[in-house]
Design an enzyme around this catalytic site. Structure first.
Site, short mmCIF file in Angstrom:
data_model
loop_
_atom_site.label_atom_id
_atom_site.label_comp_id
_atom_site.label_asym_id
_atom_site.label_seq_id
_atom_site.Cartn_x
_atom_site.Cartn_y
_atom_site.Cartn_z
N GLU A 8 5.95 8.17 7.94
CA GLU A 8 4.97 7.07 8.11
C GLU A 8 3.99 7.08 8.76
O GLU A 8 3.89 6.75 10.15
CB GLU A 8 5.46 5.90 6.71
CG GLU A 8 6.04 6.18 6.19
CD GLU A 8 5.99 4.71 5.39
OE1 GLU A 8 7.24 5.11 4.18
OE2 GLU A 8 6.66 3.71 5.99
N HIS A 29 7.99 -1.07 -0.32
CA HIS A 29 7.58 -2.64 0.31
C HIS A 29 8.38 -3.63 -0.30
O HIS A 29 7.91 -3.81 -1.78
CB HIS A 29 6.33 -2.66 0.28
CG HIS A 29 5.41 -3.29 1.08
ND1 HIS A 29 5.83 -4.78 2.04
CD2 HIS A 29 5.81 -3.08 2.99
CE1 HIS A 29 5.58 -5.27 2.92
NE2 HIS A 29 5.15 -4.24 3.78
N HIS A 77 8.37 5.02 10.61
CA HIS A 77 7.05 4.10 10.61
C HIS A 77 6.64 3.55 11.97
O HIS A 77 7.24 2.62 12.80
CB HIS A 77 7.37 2.98 10.13
CG HIS A 77 4.91 3.20 9.31
ND1 HIS A 77 5.23 2.23 8.21
CD2 HIS A 77 4.10 3.30 10.63
CE1 HIS A 77 3.47 1.98 8.50
NE2 HIS A 77 3.30 2.22 9.63
#
Length: 262
Positions: free
Chosen positions: A89, A210, A58
């Protein structure tokens, strides 16, 4: 068969969920010095050797962990692992699309982060965000890249995701992780189950991530149908500081396997 590259139609509860390792936190530690250690590339390679089916990054605009050169070097590494997938991401209105256009990873996950956001903490707001997402999703699809949208557990939003042309959702699981082991666990899990069923009903694939961990992963996969991939970084890298990459990946794979055992 690698579950990450299985056909989208294979969404049955008994299909094994794939593990994609997010290596952002390895980069975060490396960036505290100028020695190049720990190595992001070596971490990814060891995780793949141990049985991870993918690598996730990410990259944020401030490069506070994963840097542009890491994204490109990992793309080169993943080309030598055709059985694994690369998932990038980020917010497509910031720096994400440059990576997608240059590298064409197997999957891109759109996340509605602001530039100074500490970590991802919410999904897309549909229908409010649909107009800006639609052309970006179309561009990714034209490049042959699967698109996943980071979403809160909201069943009524799933038809809107499908309408946009996205392939999958990534369920934002922090609320589940916070409720795990508390009296609210069943109630919160029910919301994820309902959302997954709504996603499956409109032909969407399902990812999740997450704050998933060795402790809470098995229960989540047992209760939420059709999860094809979990992307795990913080807890997995924290575990690897104690167990090493190899044993940690194996532990997470055992947690996944337990979800499909009677």
């Amino acid at each position: 068969m690698n579950p990450l590259v299985a056909p989208e139609a294979s969404r049955h509860r008994d299909a094994r969920c794939a593990l994609s390792v997010n290596v952002n936190k390895v980069a975060l530690l490396r960036n505290t010095r100028h020695l190049g250690i720990p190595s992001v590339m070596r971490a990814a390679e060891l995780c793949l050797l141990a049985g991870a089916q993918g690598i996730t990054v990410h990259p944020r605009p401030d490069a506070r962990h994963i840097r542009s050169e890491d994204v490109h070097e990992l793309a080169a590494l993943l080309k030598t692992w055709p059985q694994a997938e690369y998932n990038i991401e980020g917010n497509p209105t910031q720096n994400l699309m440059d990576f997608v256009r240059a590298l064409r990873p197997q999957q891109v996950t759109f996340v509605p982060d602001s530039e100074d956001q500490f970590t991802s903490d919410h999904g897309w707001n549909l229908p409010a965000d649909m107009a800006r997402l639609r052309p970006l999703i179309a561009e990714c699809k034209a490049l042959g890249v699967r698109v996943s949208l980071f979403m809160d557990p909201l069943p009524l939003a799933m038809p809107l995701v499908a309408e946009l042309g996205a392939d999958r959702i990534e369920l934002y699981t922090e609320t589940y992780a916070s409720a795990y082991g508390t009296p609210r666990q069943a109630e919160v899990l029910a919301g994820f189950t309902a959302t997954a069923n709504a996603a499956l009903a409109v032909g969407l694939g399902i990812n999740a991530g997450h704050d998933l961990s060795r402790d809470n992963l098995t229960t989540f996969l047992r209760e939420v149908p059709g999860v094809q991939e979990v992307s795990i970084g913080h807890a997995l890298i924290a575990d690897a500081l104690e167990l090493g990459y190899t044993e940690t990946v194996r532990e997470y794979q055992r947690a996944i396997q337990r979800a499909y055992s009677l």
